[in-house]
Design a protein around this motif. Sequence first.
Motif, short mmCIF file in Angstrom:
data_model
loop_
_atom_site.label_atom_id
_atom_site.label_comp_id
_atom_site.label_asym_id
_atom_site.label_seq_id
_atom_site.Cartn_x
_atom_site.Cartn_y
_atom_site.Cartn_z
N MET A 83 -0.37 27.31 -35.63
CA MET A 83 1.05 27.61 -35.44
C MET A 83 1.28 28.75 -34.45
SD MET A 83 3.14 27.03 -38.97
CE MET A 83 4.64 27.46 -38.08
N SER A 84 0.37 29.71 -34.44
CA SER A 84 0.53 30.87 -33.55
C SER A 84 -0.07 30.64 -32.17
CB SER A 84 -0.12 32.10 -34.18
OG SER A 84 -1.54 31.97 -34.19
N GLU A 85 -0.73 29.48 -31.97
CA GLU A 85 -1.39 29.13 -30.72
C GLU A 85 -2.55 30.08 -30.42
OE1 GLU A 85 1.59 28.85 -27.69
OE2 GLU A 85 2.69 27.26 -28.73
N TYR A 214 5.65 36.58 -36.76
CA TYR A 214 5.89 35.50 -37.72
C TYR A 214 7.21 34.77 -37.49
CZ TYR A 214 2.17 34.48 -40.89
OH TYR A 214 1.01 33.96 -41.42
N GLY A 215 7.48 34.48 -36.20
CA GLY A 215 8.61 33.63 -35.83
C GLY A 215 9.94 34.32 -35.70
N ILE A 281 6.44 25.77 -44.82
CA ILE A 281 7.91 25.73 -44.81
C ILE A 281 8.44 26.00 -43.40
CG2 ILE A 281 10.00 26.85 -45.67
CD1 ILE A 281 8.33 27.42 -48.29
N MET A 282 7.87 26.99 -42.73
CA MET A 282 8.29 27.30 -41.36
C MET A 282 8.12 26.09 -40.46
SD MET A 282 6.77 31.16 -40.83
CE MET A 282 7.06 31.13 -39.06
N ARG A 283 7.00 25.40 -40.61
CA ARG A 283 6.73 24.22 -39.78
C ARG A 283 7.68 23.07 -40.12
NH1 ARG A 283 1.69 22.16 -41.90
NH2 ARG A 283 3.15 21.21 -43.39
N ASP A 284 7.77 22.73 -41.40
CA ASP A 284 8.53 21.55 -41.81
C ASP A 284 10.03 21.72 -41.66
OD1 ASP A 284 6.08 20.46 -42.39
OD2 ASP A 284 6.25 20.69 -44.57
N ARG A 350 20.76 47.33 -38.18
CA ARG A 350 19.61 46.46 -37.96
C ARG A 350 19.76 45.20 -38.82
NH1 ARG A 350 13.45 48.28 -39.08
NH2 ARG A 350 14.53 49.77 -40.40
N LEU A 351 19.67 44.03 -38.18
CA LEU A 351 19.75 42.75 -38.87
C LEU A 351 18.38 42.07 -38.84
CD1 LEU A 351 23.11 41.30 -37.47
CD2 LEU A 351 22.76 42.77 -39.47
N LEU A 352 17.86 41.72 -40.02
CA LEU A 352 16.56 41.08 -40.16
C LEU A 352 16.63 40.01 -41.25
CD1 LEU A 352 14.54 44.42 -40.15
CD2 LEU A 352 14.54 42.76 -38.28
N PRO A 353 17.48 39.00 -41.08
CA PRO A 353 17.68 38.01 -42.14
C PRO A 353 16.51 37.04 -42.24
CG PRO A 353 18.91 37.36 -40.21
CD PRO A 353 18.31 38.72 -39.89
N SER A 354 16.54 36.23 -43.28
CA SER A 354 15.61 35.12 -43.39
C SER A 354 15.69 34.23 -42.16
CB SER A 354 15.94 34.31 -44.65
OG SER A 354 15.47 33.00 -44.56
N LEU A 355 14.57 33.66 -41.76
CA LEU A 355 14.57 32.73 -40.63
C LEU A 355 15.32 31.45 -40.95
CD1 LEU A 355 10.88 33.00 -39.33
CD2 LEU A 355 12.80 34.59 -39.02
N ALA A 356 15.67 31.26 -42.22
CA ALA A 356 16.42 30.07 -42.63
C ALA A 356 17.92 30.33 -42.73
CB ALA A 356 15.89 29.58 -43.98
N VAL A 357 18.38 31.50 -42.32
CA VAL A 357 19.80 31.81 -42.43
C VAL A 357 20.63 30.77 -41.66
CG1 VAL A 357 19.93 33.32 -40.38
CG2 VAL A 357 21.44 33.75 -42.34
#
Length: 377
Positions: A83-85, A214-215, A281-284, A350-357
Amino acid sequence: MAELFNVYPLNDVEPVRALGSYLWDTRGDRYLDLYGGHAVISVGHTHPRYVQALTEQLNRISFYSNSVRIPLQQELADKLGEMSEHPDYALFLCNSGAEANENALKLASFHTGRKKVIAFSKAFHGRTAGAVAATDNKAIVAPVNYSEHVTFLPFNDAEAAQQGITDEACAVIVEGIQGVGGIQVASDAFLQTLRKRCDETGAVLILDGVQCGYGRSGKFFSHQFSGIQADIISMAKGMGNGFPIGGILISPKFKASYGLLGTTFGGNHLACTAAIAVLDIMRDENLIDNATRMGEYLMNGIRQIGGYKELRGRGLMIGIEYDFPVESLRNTLLYDHHIFTGVAGKNTVRLLPSLAVGQAEADQFLEALSVCLAVQS
């Protein structure tokens, strides 16, 4: 009655339940979480797949030391490499970002036989001995934390880096995007200069991706925007979505030997299970793409509201600097609008929400911010 050591100023909120981008307190009030406990919540609170994976693993075996085979470690390494290449990099697992940076610096010193470290203004790399010595905050560096070997250069100053990185340096450690430093994005020219000077001097280039990795930035590691390869990459925070885990990805140029690095809890069964679930989860769910899309949506909304001095960031790592102290603004967002945000210094939200927001959560924040700024003015 025993007392807790008074370390942090506490918000008067006690979360007892969480799901996705929301928290609920003891009174049943719901809060939007746009801070994720310092960028830790990467795939959302209590994601069903994450909870199921940990529950099933807990019912099998939760821990044994690294004196036995733990196939979950190899599964994590394979998925992370893909995933990180970085499929040809080796993975060392530990428990936190500070520990990751500590081992990165130690490995660099072993590799080069040198001890001088180059770090940068406003850097934050952790609170353990080696990591805190490379952190630009004298208030948290104790007398026992030897720091005479560290030289701080100005962040994003390619010319200063060209002159300041010499063949005495064992390592150059830098964040691709500074978090505690105020969401300062490293320029392409700056990172490319660091890579070039490390190649010329034999120094090890360590990219601290603990917060900006981490994305979160829209690429797996933020320095990948600059087209460079790091020698060692440190990770933690979003890696376990709340379960303590950290690690370093290590270039093939480094050779392992028994005793060089070590850990008791690093790479344990539960930690690897959590980290594997996060990557799956990040991938799918295409969460890195979502970080790019929702980051642009939030940044555009903030631009339309205006009133800020400077807007910085990439993906879902956003800093909004104002020309006034933001403590009151942050408190109003938290206590009146039930939205968790963070700060960096005195003037930056500073905003650092879930990547699924999602867009609904972004709109909720933008509406609240607009109201707060109207009152502030």
